[in-house]
Design a protein around this motif. Structure first.
Motif, short mmCIF file in Angstrom:
data_model
loop_
_atom_site.label_atom_id
_atom_site.label_comp_id
_atom_site.label_asym_id
_atom_site.label_seq_id
_atom_site.Cartn_x
_atom_site.Cartn_y
_atom_site.Cartn_z
N ILE A 124 51.50 -29.69 -17.26
CA ILE A 124 52.42 -30.90 -17.68
C ILE A 124 52.47 -31.14 -19.14
O ILE A 124 51.37 -31.69 -19.38
N ASP A 125 53.48 -31.14 -19.63
CA ASP A 125 53.54 -31.71 -20.98
C ASP A 125 54.51 -32.83 -20.88
O ASP A 125 55.79 -33.14 -20.31
N LEU A 126 54.13 -33.99 -21.66
CA LEU A 126 54.94 -35.31 -21.77
C LEU A 126 55.56 -35.30 -23.07
O LEU A 126 54.91 -35.94 -24.02
N GLY A 127 56.66 -34.69 -23.35
CA GLY A 127 57.24 -34.82 -24.66
C GLY A 127 58.12 -35.99 -24.76
O GLY A 127 58.77 -36.85 -23.72
N LEU A 128 57.72 -37.00 -25.90
CA LEU A 128 58.58 -38.20 -26.10
C LEU A 128 59.69 -38.41 -27.00
O LEU A 128 59.24 -37.52 -28.13
N GLY A 129 60.42 -39.00 -27.04
CA GLY A 129 61.39 -39.31 -28.02
C GLY A 129 61.95 -40.90 -27.94
O GLY A 129 61.78 -41.58 -27.22
N ARG A 130 62.56 -41.22 -29.14
CA ARG A 130 63.13 -42.29 -29.12
C ARG A 130 64.67 -42.53 -29.36
O ARG A 130 65.11 -43.68 -29.43
N ALA A 131 65.27 -41.37 -29.31
CA ALA A 131 66.71 -41.36 -29.25
C ALA A 131 67.38 -42.13 -28.08
O ALA A 131 66.59 -42.14 -27.06
N GLY A 162 61.22 -34.76 -32.13
CA GLY A 162 62.26 -35.62 -33.08
C GLY A 162 62.63 -34.83 -33.99
O GLY A 162 62.59 -33.60 -34.15
N SER A 163 63.67 -35.74 -34.68
CA SER A 163 64.34 -34.85 -35.70
C SER A 163 64.55 -35.49 -37.10
O SER A 163 65.37 -35.41 -37.80
N SER A 164 63.14 -36.45 -37.50
CA SER A 164 63.25 -36.99 -38.77
C SER A 164 61.92 -36.90 -39.14
O SER A 164 60.80 -36.78 -38.40
N ARG A 165 61.58 -37.34 -40.38
CA ARG A 165 60.29 -37.82 -41.08
C ARG A 165 59.51 -38.88 -40.33
O ARG A 165 58.40 -38.70 -40.07
N ASP A 166 60.40 -39.63 -39.79
CA ASP A 166 59.76 -40.85 -39.08
C ASP A 166 59.00 -40.27 -37.71
O ASP A 166 57.77 -40.61 -37.39
N SER A 167 59.57 -39.41 -37.05
CA SER A 167 59.00 -38.63 -35.90
C SER A 167 57.89 -38.04 -36.45
O SER A 167 56.83 -38.19 -35.67
N ALA A 168 57.87 -37.33 -37.40
CA ALA A 168 56.69 -36.64 -37.80
C ALA A 168 55.59 -37.37 -38.00
O ALA A 168 54.51 -37.17 -38.01
N ASP A 176 68.35 -30.63 -41.84
CA ASP A 176 68.26 -30.91 -43.34
C ASP A 176 66.91 -31.70 -43.66
O ASP A 176 66.37 -31.67 -44.71
N GLU A 177 66.31 -32.22 -42.50
CA GLU A 177 65.22 -32.94 -42.94
C GLU A 177 63.99 -32.21 -42.26
O GLU A 177 62.81 -32.72 -42.21
N GLY A 178 63.94 -30.89 -41.95
CA GLY A 178 62.97 -30.21 -41.46
C GLY A 178 61.80 -29.98 -42.20
O GLY A 178 60.68 -30.24 -41.82
N PHE A 179 62.04 -29.44 -43.31
CA PHE A 179 60.93 -28.95 -44.26
C PHE A 179 60.20 -30.30 -44.67
O PHE A 179 58.68 -30.33 -44.59
N GLN A 180 60.90 -31.48 -44.86
CA GLN A 180 60.14 -32.71 -45.14
C GLN A 180 59.21 -33.02 -44.32
O GLN A 180 58.15 -33.78 -44.36
N ALA A 181 59.95 -33.05 -42.72
CA ALA A 181 59.22 -33.58 -41.50
C ALA A 181 57.87 -32.63 -41.53
O ALA A 181 56.88 -33.21 -41.20
#
Length: 338
Positions: A101-108, A171-177, A196-201
């Motif tokens: 079991i994986d518990l993937g979490l997000g804030r969206a 996540g899809s942002s540096r904040d999530s990273a 667009d934010e992938g490499f930064q993250a």
């Protein structure tokens, strides 16, 4: 390459939620047969063409239909819920299915504002609490499992699974990273949402990762829109359908289902939309099997990803299953099953 799947339970036009969810179960069965490493399901609310609103329910169903593959959420949207309740649900799942079991979490929000208000009984969603909620959740899932910075005198989570669910940040942002790195958690970047934010993250996550008991070294997974067609013609038709769906959703309009190419082939678009389509096509991996292989290998190397998670829809269930088979066969993942 280690390959996994994120399925959003998206309905082709004219299909029912019942058939769509049944096919999500069939996709999971096929994915395990083909050698995919994990299979996640998403959380969307108030969206007519997406049947997946309760990943925790689907996880139980999918885990019962499979025997080896890891099953998880991509993602449980934590600000909608109490950390305590999420911990309880996933302790139950882990008690049933052990280390799968994986518990993937997000804030969206995963919903439009009116639906979000309904989720909060007319109140507002406080996404700013997400970092604190995550710490609460990790505490509830810890061996002690009863206390977070003195907020609760004694609140034991039951049952206490022998093997804990694997906590991830999606996540899809540096904040999530940043959230994943600071808490020593594996990170799945949603490249299909915000390339667009992938490499930064990715860079931030690897550079600032703090080792933890959960994850002693950084582990980065990239979620990519990827579909392998049988021909260039079919690939172009799938791209055109994707363009149409992007246009409709960007305008905030609803969909009743994913249309066929014949239904949308004569639609015309503004120049700004065409620019968006070209950008999407550059970042996505939709094409022939050769094209998809080349793009996924490039992304894996460019990001330094330990794992690639594919996501995507087609105008029919059968076409998506065929794409899954083409990708698995090209990368020969069935020969590396564990």
């Amino acid at each position: 390459m280690k390959l996994s799947i994120l399925d959003q339970s998206i309905m082709p036009y004219g299909e029912t939620p019942e058939n769509t969810l049944a096919w999500t179960g069939e996709y999971a069965r096929i994915a395990e047969e083909l050698g995919y490493h994990r299979f996640w399901v998403s959380e969307h609310h108030g969206t007519k063409h997406i049947a997946g609103s309760a990943p925790e329910v689907l996880i139980a169903h999918l885990a019962a239909r499979t025997t080896r593959m890891k099953i998880g959420s991509g993602a449980v949207l934590l600000p909608h819920y109490s950390a305590f309740k999420v911990a309880e649900v996933f302790e139950v799942l882990a008690s049933l299915y052990k280390d799968r079991i994986d518990l993937g979490l997000g804030r969206a929000p995963g919903a439009m504002p009116n639906v979000t208000r309904a989720l909060h009984e007319g109140g507002s969603r406080n996404a700013a609490r997400y970092p604190g909620q995550l710490k609460e959740l990790l505490t509830f899932l810890s061996p002690e499992g009863n206390k977070y910075e003195g907020l609760y005198d004694y609140a034991p989570v039951t049952p206490r699974a022998e093997v804990k669910p694997a906590v991830w940040i999606l996540g899809s942002s540096r904040d999530s990273a940043k959230t994943a790195a600071e808490n020593g958690l594996p990170f799945c970047f949603a490249h299909f949402i915000n390339p667009d934010e992938g490499f930064q993250a990715a860079d931030y996550y690897h550079e600032h990762f703090q080792p933890s008991d959960i994850c002693p070294a950084p582990y980065f997974m990239l979620a990519v829109w990827a579909l392998a067609a049988e021909s260039e013609q079919q690939a172009e038709e799938w791209r055109a359908v994707g363009d149409y769906v992007s246009s409709v959703t960007a305008k905030g309009l609803g969909l009743l289902g994913i249309p066929s190419y014949e239904m949308i082939k004569d639609v015309t678009y503004m120049d700004e939309e065409k620019d968006m389509f070209q950008k999407n096509r550059y970042h996505n991996a939709v094409g022939t099997t050769d094209q998809v292989e080349e793009k996924l290998k490039w992304l894996e190397k460019a990001y330094g990803a330990e794992e690639i998670m594919t996501v995507g829809f087609t105008p029919s269930f059968e076409e998506k299953a065929a794409s899954m088979r083409r990708i698995a066969n090209r990368f020969k993942i069935s020969s590396r099953q564990v």
